[in-house]
Scaffold this active site. Structure first.
Site, PDB file in Angstrom:
ATOM      1  N   PHE A 137       3.981  -5.707  -4.012  1.00 19.55           N
ATOM      2  CA  PHE A 137       3.048  -4.616  -3.734  1.00 19.55           C
ATOM      3  C   PHE A 137       3.009  -4.380  -2.230  1.00 19.55           C
ATOM      4  O   PHE A 137       2.593  -5.250  -1.471  1.00 19.55           O
ATOM      5  CB  PHE A 137       1.629  -4.881  -4.246  1.00 19.55           C
ATOM      6  CG  PHE A 137       0.744  -3.688  -3.986  1.00 19.55           C
ATOM      7  CD1 PHE A 137       0.700  -2.625  -4.871  1.00 19.55           C
ATOM      8  CD2 PHE A 137      -0.013  -3.599  -2.816  1.00 19.55           C
ATOM      9  CE1 PHE A 137      -0.077  -1.493  -4.605  1.00 19.55           C
ATOM     10  CE2 PHE A 137      -0.790  -2.472  -2.554  1.00 19.55           C
ATOM     11  CZ  PHE A 137      -0.823  -1.418  -3.451  1.00 19.55           C
TER      12      PHE A 137
ATOM     13  N   ASP B  74       4.983  -9.121   4.931  1.00 21.62           N
ATOM     14  CA  ASP B  74       3.822  -8.271   4.695  1.00 21.62           C
ATOM     15  C   ASP B  74       2.599  -9.178   4.556  1.00 21.62           C
ATOM     16  O   ASP B  74       2.351  -9.756   3.499  1.00 21.62           O
ATOM     17  CB  ASP B  74       4.041  -7.427   3.431  1.00 21.62           C
ATOM     18  CG  ASP B  74       2.863  -6.480   3.179  1.00 21.62           C
ATOM     19  OD1 ASP B  74       1.789  -6.683   3.784  1.00 21.62           O
ATOM     20  OD2 ASP B  74       3.013  -5.547   2.366  1.00 21.62           O
TER      21      ASP B  74
ATOM     22  N   LYS C  90      -5.753  -4.147   6.655  1.00 23.39           N
ATOM     23  CA  LYS C  90      -6.961  -4.587   5.961  1.00 23.39           C
ATOM     24  C   LYS C  90      -7.989  -5.238   6.912  1.00 23.39           C
ATOM     25  O   LYS C  90      -8.704  -4.525   7.590  1.00 23.39           O
ATOM     26  CB  LYS C  90      -6.580  -5.488   4.789  1.00 23.39           C
ATOM     27  CG  LYS C  90      -5.884  -4.663   3.684  1.00 23.39           C
ATOM     28  CD  LYS C  90      -5.847  -5.325   2.339  1.00 23.39           C
ATOM     29  CE  LYS C  90      -5.425  -4.308   1.285  1.00 23.39           C
ATOM     30  NZ  LYS C  90      -4.175  -4.624   0.617  1.00 23.39           N
TER      31      LYS C  90
HETATM   32  C1  PLP Z   1      -3.171  -3.517   0.405  1.00 21.49           C
HETATM   33  C2  PLP Z   1      -1.764  -3.846   0.699  1.00 21.49           C
HETATM   34  C3  PLP Z   1      -0.881  -2.900   1.237  1.00 21.49           C
HETATM   35  C4  PLP Z   1      -1.259  -1.440   1.426  1.00 21.49           C
HETATM   36  O1  PLP Z   1      -2.311  -1.240   2.283  1.00 21.49           O
HETATM   37  P1  PLP Z   1      -3.111   0.163   2.248  1.00 21.49           P
HETATM   38  O2  PLP Z   1      -4.028   0.075   3.413  1.00 21.49           O
HETATM   39  O3  PLP Z   1      -3.812   0.237   0.937  1.00 21.49           O
HETATM   40  O4  PLP Z   1      -2.084   1.240   2.397  1.00 21.49           O
HETATM   41  C5  PLP Z   1       0.395  -3.308   1.562  1.00 21.49           C
HETATM   42  N1  PLP Z   1       0.800  -4.578   1.347  1.00 21.49           N
HETATM   43  C6  PLP Z   1      -0.015  -5.509   0.825  1.00 21.49           C
HETATM   44  C7  PLP Z   1       0.480  -6.902   0.647  1.00 21.49           C
HETATM   45  C8  PLP Z   1      -1.322  -5.182   0.471  1.00 21.49           C
HETATM   46  O5  PLP Z   1      -2.115  -6.098  -0.087  1.00 21.49           O
END
Ligand code: PLP
Length: 410
Positions: free
Chosen positions: A151, A236, A265
């Site tokens: 994700f 990520d 985040k």
């Molecule tokens: C939430 C998330 C994203 C995307 O972030 P947004 O601010 O919602 O675009 C990307 N990678 C990971 C691992 C995430 O948990």
């Protein structure tokens, strides 16, 4: 129908909000049936005045706790001075933000963006450019390797390499140049690398997939393979980063360093969308003026909020607390009845309960937890993610475990 409110729980005002949402909003979310209006630390309150322990933390964006007073103060002070200049002009908040973020994460260069998906997209653009200009990959041939069940956000390029059918269905055609390998399988990664591979994009722990922790040594082996084949390792850490797993960055659990690390985040403590691509000098330097940008990326308000969010994370010992309370909460979750719970797992305060496939799905348990004052969200059919803000106390962990025991048996 699930989206219809259970009337006894709701005031007339809540019912009105629900009806308007349903009428006027795109229905791309299916929230739990609770209408929140206020938050403080680990607690949130609904319109009816009921209090809940937030065990989702806005998917780990609220690591510092709801409405942290010091972040709030920084936000209000900056909002009264200067909020947005665009990057057409310099402003006096960017340099201090760079300094703080680089010092905290031991990075050499920063590319500031807003959402997590934008940070992912930015890193992919940078990696491709690095591949063509530094590694010498033939034009238009760059490949990026990603993992099953990944994700990384919701843009067209990103969902194009998702393995979740509902994220992809009818959103094509997609961008080429991505290859999918099984998560946690270093041999599969090794086999997928070609001379045209520019990057391997991976989550240190897969969050949306249900808190999937790869085998020990996986990231270290991925690091070794990437170095050997001149492939950029892109971690990520948008969800795992900033203390969530009990370390500042999850890469520290395997003592590795990425070539590009993505944070978002909790970089703002939930006040404002702030994300960044972090890197050693030799990767981000491929970007030249006007080749990439964002109107809001690196704006004064974002910089001031992010600096305060980083400061409280460290000064208030939240990362250590995540490790300590995470271990306590995990022990509590592991004491739950094996009749319903197949596995309790996690690292730091990034935890999950996986239920047996015949337990009837996670949703009814999530609702029972809500009725006892705990908010969490199921992911996939059988898994419940548990990730409270990192400021949770021992007493609050014990309070939560009692409620989990009431629902699952202990
Ligand atoms: C939430 C998330 C994203 C995307 O972030 P947004 O601010 O919602 O675009 C990307 N990678 C990971 C691992 C995430 O948990």
């Amino acid at each position: 129908m699930d989206s219809l409110p259970e009337t006894p729980r709701h005031s007339a005002l809540t019912l009105h909000h629900l009806a308007v949402e349903q009428e006027l909003g795109a229905s791309n979310y299916k929230p739990l049936d609770v209408m929140l209006t206020r938050g403080e630390r680990v607690w949130v309150w609904d319109l009816e005045g009921r209090k809940y322990l937030d065990c989702l933390s806005a998917y780990s964006a609220v690591n510092q706790g709801h409405c942290h007073p010091k972040i709030l103060e920084a936000m209000v002070a900056q909002a009264q001075r200067l909020t947005l200049t665009s990057r057409a002009f310099h402003h006096d908040q960017l340099a201090p933000f760079y300094e703080d973020l680089c010092a905290l994460t031991r990075s050499h260069k920063v590319l500031p963006m807003n959402s997590g998906a934008e940070a992912v997209e930015s890193a992919l653009k940078v990696a491709r450019k690095w591949g063509y200009e530094i590694k010498g990959v033939p034009d238009e041939q760059a490949e990026v390797i990603v993992c099953t069940e990944n994700f990384h956000g919701r843009t067209i390029a990103i969902v194009g390499f998702s393995t979740d059918p509902t994220s992809r269905h009818h959103f094509g055609p997609f961008s080429g140049g991505f290859k999918v390998v099984p998560y946690g399988d270093a041999a599969a990664l090794a086999a997928a690398i070609t001379p045209n591979t520019v990057a391997f994009l991976v989550e240190p722990i897969q969050g949306e997939a249900g808190v999937i922790i790869p085998p020990a040594g996986y990231l270290r082996e991925a690091r070794r393979l990437c170095t050997e084949h001149r492939v950029l390792l892109i971690l990520d850490e948008i969800q795992t980063g900033l203390g969530r797993t009990g370390k500042l960055l999850a890469e520290e659990h395997e003592a590795i360093e990425s070539d590009l690390t993505l944070v978002g985040k909790a970089l703002s403590g939930g006040f404002y969308p702030v994300s960044a691509v972090l890197s050693p000098r030799e990767v981000l330097f491929v970007l030249n003026p006007v080749e990439h940008g964002s109107t809001f990326g690196g704006n004064p308000l974002a910089c001031a909020v992010a600096r305060a969010a980083m400061r409280v994370l460290v000064e208030e010992g939240m990362i250590e607390n995540s490790a300590r309370q995470g271990a306590r909460l995990l022990a509590g979750l592991q004491s739950l009845s094996a009749n319903t719970v197949r596995e309790a797992r996690g690292r730091g305060l990034m935890l999950a309960l996986e239920l047996h496939a015949d337990a009837g799905g996670a949703k009814p348990y999530v609702k029972r937890l809500r009725d006892l004052g705990i908010l969490c969200k199921e992911t996939h059919e059988h898994t419940i993610r548990i990730a409270p803000p990192l400021v949770i106390t021992e007493a609050e962990v014990d309070w939560a475990v009692e409620r989990f025991q009431a629902v699952f048996g202990g």
